[in-house]
Design an enzyme around this catalytic site. Sequence first.
Site, mmCIF file in Angstrom:
data_model
loop_
_atom_site.group_PDB
_atom_site.id
_atom_site.type_symbol
_atom_site.label_atom_id
_atom_site.label_comp_id
_atom_site.label_asym_id
_atom_site.label_seq_id
_atom_site.Cartn_x
_atom_site.Cartn_y
_atom_site.Cartn_z
ATOM 1 N N GLU A 172 -0.615 -3.441 5.754
ATOM 2 C CA GLU A 172 0.039 -3.809 4.795
ATOM 3 C C GLU A 172 0.782 -2.869 3.763
ATOM 4 O O GLU A 172 0.599 -2.882 2.612
ATOM 5 C CB GLU A 172 -0.429 -4.917 4.126
ATOM 6 C CG GLU A 172 -0.778 -6.254 4.481
ATOM 7 C CD GLU A 172 -1.325 -7.396 3.671
ATOM 8 O OE1 GLU A 172 -1.215 -8.529 4.027
ATOM 9 O OE2 GLU A 172 -1.948 -7.056 2.719
ATOM 10 N N GLU A 364 -2.578 -11.452 10.743
ATOM 11 C CA GLU A 364 -3.196 -12.091 9.576
ATOM 12 C C GLU A 364 -2.496 -13.424 9.532
ATOM 13 O O GLU A 364 -1.300 -13.328 9.263
ATOM 14 C CB GLU A 364 -3.265 -11.185 8.271
ATOM 15 C CG GLU A 364 -4.483 -10.210 8.309
ATOM 16 C CD GLU A 364 -4.377 -9.599 6.986
ATOM 17 O OE1 GLU A 364 -4.159 -10.215 5.844
ATOM 18 O OE2 GLU A 364 -4.642 -8.185 6.758
HETATM 19 C C1 BG6 Z 1 -3.999 -9.429 2.987
HETATM 20 C C2 BG6 Z 1 -5.128 -8.285 3.421
HETATM 21 O O1 BG6 Z 1 -3.495 -9.130 1.910
HETATM 22 O O2 BG6 Z 1 -4.328 -10.814 2.722
HETATM 23 C C3 BG6 Z 1 -6.363 -8.728 3.404
HETATM 24 O O3 BG6 Z 1 -4.606 -7.609 4.400
HETATM 25 C C4 BG6 Z 1 -6.649 -10.022 2.348
HETATM 26 O O4 BG6 Z 1 -7.306 -7.749 3.193
HETATM 27 C C5 BG6 Z 1 -5.856 -11.064 2.965
HETATM 28 O O5 BG6 Z 1 -8.148 -10.300 2.530
HETATM 29 C C6 BG6 Z 1 -5.964 -12.377 2.337
HETATM 30 O O6 BG6 Z 1 -5.923 -12.006 0.941
HETATM 31 P P1 BG6 Z 1 -7.278 -12.337 -0.141
HETATM 32 O O7 BG6 Z 1 -6.704 -11.759 -1.617
HETATM 33 O O8 BG6 Z 1 -7.373 -13.834 -0.384
HETATM 34 O O9 BG6 Z 1 -8.364 -12.022 0.245
#
Ligand code: BG6
Length: 471
Positions: A172, A364
């Site tokens: 990201e 993701e």
């Molecule tokens: C993304 C990241 O922002 O979202 C991850 O690459 C992160 O590292 C994921 O865990 C989910 O976000 P969060 O804040 O719910 O863990």
Amino acid sequence: MSLQFPEGFLWGGAVAANQLEGAYQKDGKGWSTQDVMPHGVKTPPTEVPTDDNMKLIGIDFYHRYKEDIKLFAEMGFKVFRTSIAWSRIFPKGDELEPNEQGLQFYDALFDECHRYGIEPLVTISHYETPLHLAREYDGWVNRKLVDFYARYARTIFTRYKDKVKYWLTFNEINSILEFPFMSGGISTPKEKLGKQELYQAIHHEFVASALAVKIGHEINPDFQIGCMVLSMPIYPLTPHPDDVIKTMESDHKNTFFADIHARGYYPGYMKRFFKENGIQIHFEPGDEAILKHTVDFISFSYYMSICETADPEKQIRGEGNLLGGVPNPYLEASDWGWQIDPKGLRCIMNAFYDRYQKPLFVVENGLGAVDRLVTDENGDKTVEDGYRIQYLRDHLVQVAEAIADGVEVLGYTSWGCIDLVSASSAELKKRYGFIYVDRHDDGSGTLERYRKKSFHWYKEVIATNGQSLFK
Ligand code: BG6
């Protein structure tokens, strides 16, 4: 038209070292920025690691990875996305020689994946810059980081050239705009960081990323090296032309990152932005040529969309994946206020593919929720996470729609395939996994793993190459 996923589609899950490995100073590992972020992104870092930091133990993946990879294999994973903790390989970040014990850990981890035919997909830097680089050099503001990163990348490319084919340069990368410490190891507090320094730091990351593509391809021409951006489609709040223009401008702030990675040069709209903001990016001789080493594919995270408006009174910022934005009146939100918009995924995939004509990788996507461990009719502990199944199904159907639109997609790795510590809030109660981990924010728990209902659901999705989604 019947929807389908291509043969060889890479189904799997994603994690990041700092959110699950634990063992934060085992086998020579140095401290990373995450080790001093006990409460996530909203509070300043601590001086040294403190016991209330859930990431120091994580889910103890460092010692339990064999059990966990076996569970991923049981689900039928074809790919497993994880990151290498930079500070395991170069504990301070500026050493000349790597830490052999750190390298051995990832050798063993990747070997274990291959035992089950699982392809590793490796993020080189996922929010875990060695702390020394943050404190002594101010992270990516300093040009020297390019050399340190290049040495680190060369080391792991060489070591794992026959074990890892898919690589991502920075997780990201655009999140540095909002979170310079977590994303860019920049110790100068955000409110004191000038735009000049920020965009120069970003330039250094671009050069490092392109250099990694160059070095990687020299070491193994079969490597597939991608960029990774936080994607968030932005819709105009109304059809008013001012809202549309404002939306375009907001979009440019993020699109710029993928543009440079995919095209190899700064777009015109950024030149205008730099001019209007008195920013002069310093190019070292050779930078222009290095940037031309563009990525093989575009990878991205997708959790939500946002809206944008030119009306200052309506510019209320909702919760969201790091960047956040104006809430959409038509959408529901998760327990953490992230708005749920499966169709936004199809939109962003088409937008990326139309713009770059490069393959995409959804690395993701997932739902962070509070899960309750219950005992099923067979006496097994599980989580009835129908809400997660619903979320993932709805999003995967949109991936299939995008594929039907002609978008080339390499694979899909759902975020946090096993429960881990949240990046933004550093909690464990925000769970994403198919596998429940018995660990809680007060530090209690046995660390036992349990299959959730979604575990069995995803297993079937993979076994049918997605066809079970359409039943
Ligand atoms: C993304 C990241 O922002 O979202 C991850 O690459 C992160 O590292 C994921 O865990 C989910 O976000 P969060 O804040 O719910 O863990």
